[in-house]
Design a protein around this motif. Structure first.
Motif, PDB file in Angstrom:
ATOM      1  N   PRO A 208      75.789  48.623  33.938  1.00 34.93           N
ATOM      2  CA  PRO A 208      75.015  49.844  34.524  1.00 34.93           C
ATOM      3  C   PRO A 208      74.321  49.441  35.797  1.00 34.93           C
ATOM      4  O   PRO A 208      73.872  50.267  36.521  1.00 34.93           O
ATOM      5  CB  PRO A 208      74.130  50.143  33.304  1.00 34.93           C
ATOM      6  N   GLU A 209      74.030  47.950  35.744  1.00 40.43           N
ATOM      7  CA  GLU A 209      73.037  47.588  36.670  1.00 40.43           C
ATOM      8  C   GLU A 209      73.547  46.746  38.003  1.00 40.43           C
ATOM      9  O   GLU A 209      72.824  46.049  38.515  1.00 40.43           O
ATOM     10  CB  GLU A 209      72.069  46.484  36.023  1.00 40.43           C
ATOM     11  N   ARG A 210      74.721  47.372  38.189  1.00 43.47           N
ATOM     12  CA  ARG A 210      75.625  46.427  39.328  1.00 43.47           C
ATOM     13  C   ARG A 210      74.789  46.444  40.649  1.00 43.47           C
ATOM     14  O   ARG A 210      74.906  45.288  41.294  1.00 43.47           O
ATOM     15  CB  ARG A 210      76.728  47.072  39.466  1.00 43.47           C
ATOM     16  N   PHE A 211      74.113  47.756  40.874  1.00 41.39           N
ATOM     17  CA  PHE A 211      73.409  47.596  42.247  1.00 41.39           C
ATOM     18  C   PHE A 211      71.816  47.692  41.960  1.00 41.39           C
ATOM     19  O   PHE A 211      71.253  48.189  42.949  1.00 41.39           O
ATOM     20  CB  PHE A 211      74.054  48.785  43.076  1.00 41.39           C
ATOM     21  N   VAL A 280      64.923  59.876  34.832  1.00 41.80           N
ATOM     22  CA  VAL A 280      66.411  59.897  35.331  1.00 41.80           C
ATOM     23  C   VAL A 280      66.372  61.133  35.826  1.00 41.80           C
ATOM     24  O   VAL A 280      66.120  62.282  35.237  1.00 41.80           O
ATOM     25  CB  VAL A 280      67.503  59.659  34.109  1.00 41.80           C
ATOM     26  N   VAL A 281      66.831  61.357  37.068  1.00 38.63           N
ATOM     27  CA  VAL A 281      67.169  62.595  37.947  1.00 38.63           C
ATOM     28  C   VAL A 281      68.448  62.880  38.191  1.00 38.63           C
ATOM     29  O   VAL A 281      69.293  61.823  38.600  1.00 38.63           O
ATOM     30  CB  VAL A 281      66.358  62.576  39.060  1.00 38.63           C
ATOM     31  N   PHE A 288      73.293  59.646  39.115  1.00 37.07           N
ATOM     32  CA  PHE A 288      71.778  60.012  38.509  1.00 37.07           C
ATOM     33  C   PHE A 288      70.956  58.603  38.988  1.00 37.07           C
ATOM     34  O   PHE A 288      71.437  57.636  38.786  1.00 37.07           O
ATOM     35  CB  PHE A 288      72.086  59.826  36.908  1.00 37.07           C
ATOM     36  N   ALA A 289      69.987  59.281  39.560  1.00 34.93           N
ATOM     37  CA  ALA A 289      68.877  58.133  39.875  1.00 34.93           C
ATOM     38  C   ALA A 289      68.024  57.646  38.706  1.00 34.93           C
ATOM     39  O   ALA A 289      67.432  58.587  37.824  1.00 34.93           O
ATOM     40  CB  ALA A 289      67.959  58.620  41.125  1.00 34.93           C
ATOM     41  N   PHE A 290      67.602  56.284  38.727  1.00 32.79           N
ATOM     42  CA  PHE A 290      66.833  55.668  37.329  1.00 32.79           C
ATOM     43  C   PHE A 290      65.692  54.806  38.043  1.00 32.79           C
ATOM     44  O   PHE A 290      65.986  54.071  38.756  1.00 32.79           O
ATOM     45  CB  PHE A 290      68.034  54.981  36.500  1.00 32.79           C
ATOM     46  N   TYR A 291      64.559  55.499  37.374  1.00 29.11           N
ATOM     47  CA  TYR A 291      63.358  54.717  37.641  1.00 29.11           C
ATOM     48  C   TYR A 291      63.032  54.188  36.481  1.00 29.11           C
ATOM     49  O   TYR A 291      62.390  55.011  35.505  1.00 29.11           O
ATOM     50  CB  TYR A 291      62.312  55.847  38.155  1.00 29.11           C
ATOM     51  N   SER A 336      72.618  58.049  30.763  1.00 28.04           N
ATOM     52  CA  SER A 336      72.304  57.077  30.064  1.00 28.04           C
ATOM     53  C   SER A 336      71.967  55.946  30.580  1.00 28.04           C
ATOM     54  O   SER A 336      73.103  55.231  31.079  1.00 28.04           O
ATOM     55  CB  SER A 336      72.954  57.140  28.683  1.00 28.04           C
ATOM     56  N   PRO A 337      70.822  55.316  30.733  1.00 26.28           N
ATOM     57  CA  PRO A 337      70.795  54.120  31.445  1.00 26.28           C
ATOM     58  C   PRO A 337      71.615  52.801  30.898  1.00 26.28           C
ATOM     59  O   PRO A 337      72.117  51.910  31.658  1.00 26.28           O
ATOM     60  CB  PRO A 337      69.182  53.671  31.435  1.00 26.28           C
ATOM     61  N   LEU A 338      72.352  52.699  29.698  1.00 30.86           N
ATOM     62  CA  LEU A 338      72.795  51.794  29.401  1.00 30.86           C
ATOM     63  C   LEU A 338      74.331  52.170  29.177  1.00 30.86           C
ATOM     64  O   LEU A 338      75.136  51.382  29.267  1.00 30.86           O
ATOM     65  CB  LEU A 338      72.519  51.313  27.759  1.00 30.86           C
ATOM     66  N   ASP A 339      74.579  53.286  28.831  1.00 30.60           N
ATOM     67  CA  ASP A 339      75.910  53.765  28.823  1.00 30.60           C
ATOM     68  C   ASP A 339      76.400  54.397  30.248  1.00 30.60           C
ATOM     69  O   ASP A 339      76.574  55.592  30.297  1.00 30.60           O
ATOM     70  CB  ASP A 339      76.205  54.824  27.754  1.00 30.60           C
TER      71      ASP A 339
END
Length: 392
Positions: A208-211, A280-281, A288-291, A336-339
Motif C-alpha cells: 500500500p505504501e509504495r509511493f 480517505v478521499v 484514493f488519496a490517504f491523509y 482501505s489503507p492496508l488492503d
C-alpha cells in the motif's frame, strides 16, 4: 496393456509432434517468481520515469537457491535494468536466509526500480530474466556442493514474471503549504518503512505504501524540533493545515486516536488505528488519496462530503503509529489503507532545495545538511526520498 517396444519408444521420442517433459526453452527453475502487482510509471524529480515494483520469489524445494542476477527486460528480451551482488542484496527482503540465498521453503521480495529518460517510450510490459544457483542441503542443514551426477545443473537461467505496465501517475496538488518540507521514507530505490511494507490481507500480498511520503518540516535552522523534542509544542509545524490534494468524495475517516508522545515508541497500536486519525478521499479513476496521523478533533470533513482541491481537511498531528508529528500522504487503489496497492502521483509544482545528506540529524534535533542536487522548480514530478521542497 500395450507395451511399447524399445524401437517404438525411440521413434516416439524423436518425433517432434510428441510432448516432452520440458519443451525447448523451458527451465526447471526450482523457484517461483511473480510480480506482486503491475508497475505504474511516475516521473521523479530526477527527470526520469520510474517503474517501481516488487517480485515475490518463493523456493518450494528441498534445496538452497541463491539469486545471482535479476534483469528487467522488455518482451523482446532487451535489458532495461540489472540487479546483482550487493545491489541485489540491498533491495531484497528475506524472511530467512542470508543476502540473496533462499533456504528450503524460503521466500524473498525483491524491490525493483527500473528507470527511463523522461522522453522515453516505455514498454507495454516487463519481464524478469533470473539467474540463480542451486545447492544441496548438507548433514548440518547448511548449503553443500551440488552433486555432479544430479539430473539438472546447479546454475540456471529463465525468463518469466511477465507483467503489463499500468497507467501513469495521477496529478495532484500539494497537501501542504510553505517551505522546508522533507520527504521522509519516500520512493524509490531504497528499502524504507514505506517501500518495504508488504502486507498480506485476506491471503493476498499488498504494497500500500509504495509511493508514500512522511512529511516533516525544517525550521529556519534546519531542525524539525527545538528543546528535547518530548513535547508536541517543540515541533513548530504541529497543527499545520492539511489540504485536499484533489477534488473528490470522503469515503473513509477515523478520529478517535489521541496524540502520541514525540520521540517515544508509539503505544496502543491496532490495525484499526495504525494510521491515526485519517481521511480517505475517492479522487476518481479507481484512485484514493490517504491523509494520516491528523490531530484529534481537527477534521473539517465527514463521510460523504464533497471536497475540492486546496480545501482544509484537518490539522497535522502525531496520532497512530507515529513517533513525531508528520503528515503521511499517499495514493492507493482502494479506500482501505492496508488492503491496497500504492499508486504513483506527481505534484503540480514544487521548489526543491536538494536532499538531506542524512535523516538521522532530524531525529537527534540537530541542523540537517542539504545537498543542493536537483535544486530548482519542478512541475508534474514526484519528490524523491529525503528531498526538501517548498509548496506555494
Amino acid at each position: 496393456m500395450r507395451i511399447l517396444t524399445l524401437a517404438a519408444l525411440v521413434a516416439a521420442v524423436a518425433s517432434p509432434s510428441v510432448a516432452q517433459s520440458l519443451l525447448p526453452g523451458e527451465t526447471l527453475s526450482t523457484i517461483e517468481v511473480r510480480p506482486i502487482s503491475a508497475p505504474n510509471p511516475v516521473l521523479g524529480a530526477d527527470d526520469r520515469q520510474h517503474l517501481a515494483y516488487e517480485l515475490m520469489v518463493v523456493n518450494p524445494s528441498r534445496f538452497f537457491v541463491t539469486l545471482d542476477r535479476i534483469e528487467a527486460t522488455d518482451s523482446a528480451g532487451a535489458v532495461l535494468g540489472t540487479l546483482e551482488g550487493d545491489a541485489l542484496a540491498a533491495v531484497s527482503i528475506l524472511w530467512s536466509g542470508e543476502k540473496a540465498t533462499l533456504p528450503p521453503g524460503g521466500s524473498v521480495a525483491v524491490l525493483l526500480d527500473v528507470t527511463f529518460p523522461a522522453d522515453a517510450t516505455l514498454p507495454d510490459r516487463v519481464m524478469s530474466r533470473v539467474s540463480a544457483t542451486r545447492q544441496s542441503v548438507g548433514p548440518d542443514g547448511k548449503p553443500a556442493p551440488w552433486p555432479a551426477n544430479a539430473p539438472f545443473p546447479a546454475s540456471f537461467v529463465f525468463t518469466g514474471a511477465e507483467t503489463p505496465v499500468g497507467a501513469p501517475a495521477v496529478v495532484v496538488a500539494p497537501p501542504l503549504r510553505g517551505d522546508g518540507w522533507a520527504a521522509i521514507n519516500g520512493c524509490c530505490d531504497t528499502i524504507t518503512s514505506h517501500r518495504g511494507a508488504l502486507i498480506p490481507v485476506d491471503g493476498r500480498l499488498r504494497v500500500p505504501e509504495r509511493f508514500a511520503i512522511d512529511w516533516v518540516k525544517l525550521d529556519e535552522n534546519g531542525q524539525i524540533f527545538t528543546g528535547d523534542g518530548s513535547r508536541l509544542e517543540d515541533f513548530a509545524y504541529f497543527g499545520a493545515e492539511i489540504l485536499s490534494a484533489t477534488d473528490g468524495t470522503v469515503v473513509n475517516t477515523y478520529d478517535e486516536a489521541d496524540e502520541q508522545v514525540p520521540n517515544q515508541p508509539a503505544t496502543g497500536i491496532t490495525p484499526e488505528n495504525i494510521g491515526g486519525n485519517m481521511v480517505v478521499v475517492d479522487i476518481g479513476g479507481g484512485a484514493f488519496a490517504f491523509y494520516a496521523h491528523l490531530r484529534r478533533g481537527s477534521q473539517k470533513v465527514k463521510l460523504g462530503d464533497k471536497v475540492s482541491t486546496g480545501q482544509v481537511l484537518g490539522l497535522l498531528g502525531n496520532t497512530g503509529n507515529s513517533t513525531a508529528p508528520h503528515l503521511h500522504f499517499h495514493v492507493m487503489d482502494s479506500p482501505s489503507p492496508l488492503d491496497a496497492n500504492g499508486l504513483p502521483y506527481v505534484f503540480t509544482r514544487f521548489t526543491s532545495r536538494g536532499f538531506l545528506t542524512s535523516d538521522d540529524a532530524l531525529e537527534r534535533g540537530v541542523a540537517a545538511e542539504i545537498d543542493p542536487r536537483l535544486a530548482g522548480t519542478h512541475e508534474n514530478q514526484l519528490p524523491l526520498d529525503n528531498e526538501v521542497v517548498g509548496f506555494d
